[in-house]
Design a protein around this motif. Structure first.
Motif, PDB file in Angstrom:
ATOM      1  N   GLY A   7       0.232  15.716   0.075  1.00  0.00           N
ATOM      2  CA  GLY A   7       0.014  14.576  -0.808  1.00  0.00           C
ATOM      3  C   GLY A   7       0.880  14.662  -2.050  1.00  0.00           C
ATOM      4  N   ARG A   8       0.992  15.852  -2.603  1.00  0.00           N
ATOM      5  CA  ARG A   8       1.824  16.037  -3.796  1.00  0.00           C
ATOM      6  C   ARG A   8       3.281  15.762  -3.466  1.00  0.00           C
ATOM      7  NH1 ARG A   8      -0.115  20.716  -5.854  1.00  0.00           N
ATOM      8  NH2 ARG A   8       1.029  21.913  -4.312  1.00  0.00           N
ATOM      9  N   ASP A   9       3.751  16.272  -2.332  1.00  0.00           N
ATOM     10  CA  ASP A   9       5.140  16.041  -1.918  1.00  0.00           C
ATOM     11  C   ASP A   9       5.386  14.562  -1.633  1.00  0.00           C
ATOM     12  OD1 ASP A   9       5.629  18.753  -2.173  1.00  0.00           O
ATOM     13  OD2 ASP A   9       5.548  19.147  -0.021  1.00  0.00           O
ATOM     14  N   THR A  10       4.452  13.923  -0.950  1.00  0.00           N
ATOM     15  CA  THR A  10       4.588  12.500  -0.649  1.00  0.00           C
ATOM     16  C   THR A  10       4.650  11.697  -1.935  1.00  0.00           C
ATOM     17  OG1 THR A  10       3.458  12.715   1.475  1.00  0.00           O
ATOM     18  CG2 THR A  10       3.477  10.518   0.471  1.00  0.00           C
ATOM     19  N   TYR A  11       3.777  12.000  -2.877  1.00  0.00           N
ATOM     20  CA  TYR A  11       3.761  11.282  -4.148  1.00  0.00           C
ATOM     21  C   TYR A  11       5.085  11.462  -4.886  1.00  0.00           C
ATOM     22  CZ  TYR A  11       2.071   9.493  -8.588  1.00  0.00           C
ATOM     23  OH  TYR A  11       1.912   8.760  -9.738  1.00  0.00           O
ATOM     24  N   ARG A  12       5.593  12.674  -4.918  1.00  0.00           N
ATOM     25  CA  ARG A  12       6.873  12.954  -5.587  1.00  0.00           C
ATOM     26  C   ARG A  12       8.005  12.185  -4.915  1.00  0.00           C
ATOM     27  NH1 ARG A  12      10.637  15.830  -3.947  1.00  0.00           N
ATOM     28  NH2 ARG A  12       9.387  17.118  -2.548  1.00  0.00           N
ATOM     29  N   VAL A  50       7.711  -8.336   5.942  1.00  0.00           N
ATOM     30  CA  VAL A  50       7.077  -7.020   5.865  1.00  0.00           C
ATOM     31  C   VAL A  50       7.430  -6.342   4.546  1.00  0.00           C
ATOM     32  CG1 VAL A  50       7.008  -4.717   6.916  1.00  0.00           C
ATOM     33  CG2 VAL A  50       7.000  -6.760   8.370  1.00  0.00           C
ATOM     34  N   GLY A  51       8.702  -6.410   4.140  1.00  0.00           N
ATOM     35  CA  GLY A  51       9.132  -5.781   2.897  1.00  0.00           C
ATOM     36  C   GLY A  51       8.523  -6.416   1.665  1.00  0.00           C
ATOM     37  N   HIS A  52       8.374  -7.728   1.688  1.00  0.00           N
ATOM     38  CA  HIS A  52       7.779  -8.433   0.558  1.00  0.00           C
ATOM     39  C   HIS A  52       6.314  -8.013   0.396  1.00  0.00           C
ATOM     40  CE1 HIS A  52       6.692 -11.767  -2.110  1.00  0.00           C
ATOM     41  NE2 HIS A  52       7.985 -11.799  -2.405  1.00  0.00           N
ATOM     42  N   ALA A  53       5.598  -7.954   1.495  1.00  0.00           N
ATOM     43  CA  ALA A  53       4.203  -7.501   1.451  1.00  0.00           C
ATOM     44  C   ALA A  53       4.131  -6.052   0.970  1.00  0.00           C
ATOM     45  CB  ALA A  53       3.558  -7.656   2.824  1.00  0.00           C
ATOM     46  N   SER A  54       5.077  -5.238   1.432  1.00  0.00           N
ATOM     47  CA  SER A  54       5.120  -3.845   0.990  1.00  0.00           C
ATOM     48  C   SER A  54       5.339  -3.764  -0.518  1.00  0.00           C
ATOM     49  CB  SER A  54       6.225  -3.086   1.722  1.00  0.00           C
ATOM     50  OG  SER A  54       6.281  -1.754   1.250  1.00  0.00           O
ATOM     51  N   GLY A  55       6.205  -4.623  -1.045  1.00  0.00           N
ATOM     52  CA  GLY A  55       6.452  -4.637  -2.485  1.00  0.00           C
ATOM     53  C   GLY A  55       5.189  -4.900  -3.279  1.00  0.00           C
ATOM     54  N   ARG A  56       4.365  -5.828  -2.801  1.00  0.00           N
ATOM     55  CA  ARG A  56       3.105  -6.108  -3.491  1.00  0.00           C
ATOM     56  C   ARG A  56       2.189  -4.883  -3.448  1.00  0.00           C
ATOM     57  NH1 ARG A  56      -0.087  -9.222  -1.423  1.00  0.00           N
ATOM     58  NH2 ARG A  56       0.797  -9.571   0.635  1.00  0.00           N
ATOM     59  N   ARG A  57       2.198  -4.193  -2.322  1.00  0.00           N
ATOM     60  CA  ARG A  57       1.362  -2.985  -2.201  1.00  0.00           C
ATOM     61  C   ARG A  57       1.904  -1.862  -3.086  1.00  0.00           C
ATOM     62  NH1 ARG A  57      -0.884   0.140   2.950  1.00  0.00           N
ATOM     63  NH2 ARG A  57      -2.281   1.504   1.789  1.00  0.00           N
ATOM     64  N   ILE A  58       3.216  -1.751  -3.170  1.00  0.00           N
ATOM     65  CA  ILE A  58       3.834  -0.726  -4.023  1.00  0.00           C
ATOM     66  C   ILE A  58       3.408  -0.927  -5.478  1.00  0.00           C
ATOM     67  CG2 ILE A  58       6.036   0.065  -4.975  1.00  0.00           C
ATOM     68  CD1 ILE A  58       7.194  -0.506  -2.102  1.00  0.00           C
ATOM     69  N   ILE A  59       3.379  -2.169  -5.932  1.00  0.00           N
ATOM     70  CA  ILE A  59       2.938  -2.449  -7.302  1.00  0.00           C
ATOM     71  C   ILE A  59       1.535  -1.897  -7.516  1.00  0.00           C
ATOM     72  CG2 ILE A  59       2.266  -4.290  -8.908  1.00  0.00           C
ATOM     73  CD1 ILE A  59       4.564  -5.967  -7.581  1.00  0.00           C
ATOM     74  N   ASP A  60       0.659  -2.162  -6.573  1.00  0.00           N
ATOM     75  CA  ASP A  60      -0.715  -1.655  -6.663  1.00  0.00           C
ATOM     76  C   ASP A  60      -0.733  -0.125  -6.696  1.00  0.00           C
ATOM     77  OD1 ASP A  60      -3.678  -1.821  -6.459  1.00  0.00           O
ATOM     78  OD2 ASP A  60      -3.311  -0.953  -4.483  1.00  0.00           O
ATOM     79  N   LEU A  61       0.054   0.507  -5.833  1.00  0.00           N
ATOM     80  CA  LEU A  61       0.076   1.974  -5.785  1.00  0.00           C
ATOM     81  C   LEU A  61       0.575   2.571  -7.096  1.00  0.00           C
ATOM     82  CD1 LEU A  61       1.476   2.501  -2.180  1.00  0.00           C
ATOM     83  CD2 LEU A  61      -0.875   2.892  -2.962  1.00  0.00           C
ATOM     84  N   HIS A  76       1.365   4.716   3.572  1.00  0.00           N
ATOM     85  CA  HIS A  76       2.283   3.657   3.149  1.00  0.00           C
ATOM     86  C   HIS A  76       3.402   4.249   2.285  1.00  0.00           C
ATOM     87  CE1 HIS A  76       3.634  -0.406   2.738  1.00  0.00           C
ATOM     88  NE2 HIS A  76       3.822  -0.180   1.436  1.00  0.00           N
ATOM     89  N   MET A  77       3.083   5.187   1.439  1.00  0.00           N
ATOM     90  CA  MET A  77       4.109   5.830   0.615  1.00  0.00           C
ATOM     91  C   MET A  77       5.176   6.481   1.494  1.00  0.00           C
ATOM     92  SD  MET A  77       1.868   7.670  -2.305  1.00  0.00           S
ATOM     93  CE  MET A  77       1.472   6.862  -3.829  1.00  0.00           C
ATOM     94  N   ARG A  78       4.753   7.158   2.558  1.00  0.00           N
ATOM     95  CA  ARG A  78       5.717   7.776   3.471  1.00  0.00           C
ATOM     96  C   ARG A  78       6.572   6.715   4.167  1.00  0.00           C
ATOM     97  NH1 ARG A  78       1.345  11.309   3.962  1.00  0.00           N
ATOM     98  NH2 ARG A  78       0.496  10.262   5.781  1.00  0.00           N
ATOM     99  N   LYS A  79       5.962   5.581   4.498  1.00  0.00           N
ATOM    100  CA  LYS A  79       6.702   4.476   5.110  1.00  0.00           C
ATOM    101  C   LYS A  79       7.774   3.958   4.147  1.00  0.00           C
ATOM    102  CE  LYS A  79       5.802  -0.048   7.201  1.00  0.00           C
ATOM    103  NZ  LYS A  79       4.744  -1.002   7.571  1.00  0.00           N
ATOM    104  N   VAL A  80       7.422   3.834   2.876  1.00  0.00           N
ATOM    105  CA  VAL A  80       8.365   3.371   1.857  1.00  0.00           C
ATOM    106  C   VAL A  80       9.524   4.351   1.731  1.00  0.00           C
ATOM    107  CG1 VAL A  80       8.670   2.918  -0.619  1.00  0.00           C
ATOM    108  CG2 VAL A  80       6.641   2.045   0.578  1.00  0.00           C
ATOM    109  N   VAL A  81       9.211   5.633   1.634  1.00  0.00           N
ATOM    110  CA  VAL A  81      10.249   6.661   1.501  1.00  0.00           C
ATOM    111  C   VAL A  81      11.192   6.611   2.703  1.00  0.00           C
ATOM    112  CG1 VAL A  81      10.672   9.159   1.469  1.00  0.00           C
ATOM    113  CG2 VAL A  81       8.871   8.171   0.025  1.00  0.00           C
TER     114      VAL A  81
END
Length: 114
Positions: A7-12, A50-61, A76-81
């Protein structure tokens, strides 16, 4: 590697890949360029990419405390990375300032011009 370390690595990795602030990303997602790039899920017509929806989720994260993140959030963070790394490797030649390639990455929270 423990789940906590993962989790720490994923967050970083996520915070390194996402180089736009929540307010910047929110403003970007309101643009016409943002709304007209990306892949639509099969069966979706004229809907959100899909990317636009991901952007909205990224804001929340980005706005949430790390302690409040769930396993689904980390997925989802791993998917973004993964998306950011794959698409950076496909950088087209020349000036990318006004390209669909850049706009798509920006939907995922990464501005390659930074």
């Amino acid at each position: 590697m423990s789940e906590r370390d993962q989790g720490r690595d994923t967050y970083r990795e996520f915070t390194e890949a996402v180089n736009m602030k929540p307010g910047e990303l929110s403003t970007w997602l309101e643009t016409e360029e943002s709304k007209h790039v990306g892949w639509l899920k099969k069966g979706t017509r004229g809907g959100e990419s899909v990317g636009h929806a991901s952007g909205r989720r990224i804001i929340d994260l980005l706005r949430r405390k790390r302690a409040d993140l769930t396993d689904n959030d980390y997925r989802h963070m791993r998917k973004v990375v993964g998306y950011v790394h794959r698409h950076l490797a496909q950088r087209p030649a020349g000036d990318v300032r006004d390209t669909r390639w850049r706009w798509s990455l920006m939907n995922w929270g990464h501005d390659p011009l930074r």
